[in-house]
Write a protein that holds these residues in place. Sequence first.
Motif, PDB file in Angstrom:
ATOM      1  N   VAL A  13      42.877  40.053  34.289  1.00  0.00           N
ATOM      2  CA  VAL A  13      41.516  40.147  34.816  1.00  0.00           C
ATOM      3  C   VAL A  13      40.512  40.242  33.674  1.00  0.00           C
ATOM      4  O   VAL A  13      39.448  39.598  33.704  1.00  0.00           O
ATOM      5  CB  VAL A  13      41.390  41.347  35.784  1.00  0.00           C
ATOM      6  CG1 VAL A  13      39.937  41.622  36.119  1.00  0.00           C
ATOM      7  CG2 VAL A  13      42.197  41.097  37.043  1.00  0.00           C
ATOM      8  N   SER A  17      37.714  37.387  32.940  1.00  0.00           N
ATOM      9  CA  SER A  17      36.290  37.754  32.914  1.00  0.00           C
ATOM     10  C   SER A  17      35.629  37.272  31.637  1.00  0.00           C
ATOM     11  O   SER A  17      34.512  36.729  31.658  1.00  0.00           O
ATOM     12  CB  SER A  17      36.128  39.262  33.039  1.00  0.00           C
ATOM     13  OG  SER A  17      36.691  39.724  34.230  1.00  0.00           O
ATOM     14  N   LEU A  21      32.706  34.338  31.315  1.00  0.00           N
ATOM     15  CA  LEU A  21      31.443  34.564  30.617  1.00  0.00           C
ATOM     16  C   LEU A  21      31.192  33.472  29.577  1.00  0.00           C
ATOM     17  O   LEU A  21      30.079  32.930  29.479  1.00  0.00           O
ATOM     18  CB  LEU A  21      31.455  35.933  29.943  1.00  0.00           C
ATOM     19  CG  LEU A  21      30.227  36.289  29.116  1.00  0.00           C
ATOM     20  CD1 LEU A  21      29.008  36.409  30.014  1.00  0.00           C
ATOM     21  CD2 LEU A  21      30.456  37.567  28.361  1.00  0.00           C
TER      22      LEU A  21
END
Length: 68
Positions: A13, A17, A21
């Motif tokens: 995770v 993430s 981004l």
Amino acid sequence: MRGTMGKTSYRLVALASFLLLLVVWFGLTASGFVDPMFLPGPVDVAEQAWNWATPMTCSAIPASPSTA
């Protein structure tokens, strides 16, 4: 849904993430949606960081004039 997350799940995770981004950042700057003056692209930032992190080499220093 509450509970503890395993170490592998947590790392996946976190990595997803971070990559999301970067993809959004790259997409905004590459599409021209955001002016590079306000948000430079990730490639530009990485290049500048590399230039700051690496020492100047001897070939970048101009040679002194010959006194022959």
